[in-house]
Design a protein around this motif. Structure first.
Motif, mmCIF file in Angstrom:
data_model
loop_
_atom_site.group_PDB
_atom_site.id
_atom_site.type_symbol
_atom_site.label_atom_id
_atom_site.label_comp_id
_atom_site.label_asym_id
_atom_site.label_seq_id
_atom_site.Cartn_x
_atom_site.Cartn_y
_atom_site.Cartn_z
ATOM 1 N N HIS A 255 0.726 -0.997 -0.032
ATOM 2 C CA HIS A 255 0.143 0.139 -0.264
ATOM 3 C C HIS A 255 0.707 1.298 -0.102
ATOM 4 N N THR A 256 1.996 1.097 0.644
ATOM 5 C CA THR A 256 2.701 2.431 0.920
ATOM 6 C C THR A 256 3.495 2.643 -0.633
ATOM 7 N N ARG B 82 0.832 4.076 -2.902
ATOM 8 C CA ARG B 82 0.466 5.452 -2.819
ATOM 9 C C ARG B 82 1.587 6.274 -3.254
ATOM 10 N N LYS B 83 2.793 5.992 -3.216
ATOM 11 C CA LYS B 83 3.984 6.616 -3.550
ATOM 12 C C LYS B 83 3.954 6.668 -5.369
#
Length: 257
Positions: free
Chosen positions: A139-140, A143-144
């Motif tokens: 998820h990180t 998002r990036k």
């Protein structure tokens, strides 16, 4: 690249065990592979590519001025516009410095570590925790990537609008000069073509700043290892070695069966 990778590997061998445990196997491999390759590209992005683009830009501007200096000034108006609109020339967001292949490599190595120690994971019933950690990492990274994609979309949209606007201005101002007898239709068509020779070097210079920021971020992660204190390598104790190789300790020719 080989020299840097060898020095980094030697440095990592002498780091304290708590530091190595904190970095994990994925962090060590990431520094030895991707970060070293990105760091060595700094010379290309910081010196070679911008220098070639500047030479091409000077040649293109010289050709445009030789054809018609008034239209040349109009065409060169795109240069400050690109510098202002391009987000790549502004200070990079921390998300931009670690987005992309670096994050994906870290997640793949994390998965490799999990399944290489799957017996320990199952013995301590850590399946749910590993799944949560995997999804949080994905998820990180997602998002990036979305953040970088929005900035890239803004850049390409601004670039297209600016290019179309300059084309319209050249046709409009060139038509005016043609009416007053200061330019021909061939000059206008030539400027429409030579404008692409002006845009490509400018785009390469802008893109080199973005690549240089990524290279500097990778270089910071690589040379961070040299700021950490190392443990002094200890010589092997004579009592721990077989009797037949006790005389070899002083010469370094120690062979353990």
């Amino acid at each position: 690249m080989l020299s840097l990778r060898r020095s980094l590997y030697e440095r990592l061998l002498h780091l304290p065990l708590p530091r190595l445990w904190e970095m994990k196997t994925g962090g060590i491999l990431s520094r030895l592979t991707g970060d070293v390759e990105t760091t060595t590209g700094l010379l290309q992005m910081a010196i070679v590519s911008p220098a070639i683009s500047v030479i091409r830009l000077i040649i293109a501007i010289g050709i445009l001025i030789a054809l018609n200096w008034q239209l040349a000034l109009t065409a060169m108006a795109i240069i400050p516009g690109v510098m202002v609109l391009s987000p790549d020339l502004r200070p990079a967001h921390p998300a931009d410095l670690s987005v992309g292949a670096q994050g994906r490599r870290d997640r793949r190595r994390r998965v490799g570590e999990t399944f290489s120690g799957i017996r320990v994971v199952r013995a301590f019933r850590q399946e749910i925790q590993e799944l949560i950690s995997f999804m949080l990492g994905r998820h990180t990274v997602l998002r990036k990537e979305l953040f970088a994609h929005r900035r890239e979309l803004l850049l390409w949209t601004s670039w297209g609008l600016l290019e179309a606007g300059i084309s319209v201005v050249i046709v409009w101002f060139g038509g005016y000069l043609n009416i007053v007898g200061r330019a021909t239709v061939g000059d206008i068509m030539a400027f429409q073509w030579y404008m692409f020779l002006l845009l490509n070097p400018v785009w390469n210079i802008v893109n080199s700043f973005s690549e240089m920021q990524r290279s500097l971020a990778a270089m910071e992660r690589v040379f961070e290892c040299w700021r950490w204190k190392t443990t002094s390598p200890t010589a092997p104790a004579r009592s721990m070695l077989p009797r037949w190789c006790g005389s070899c300790v002083s010469t370094g020719d120690v062979r353990v069966p």
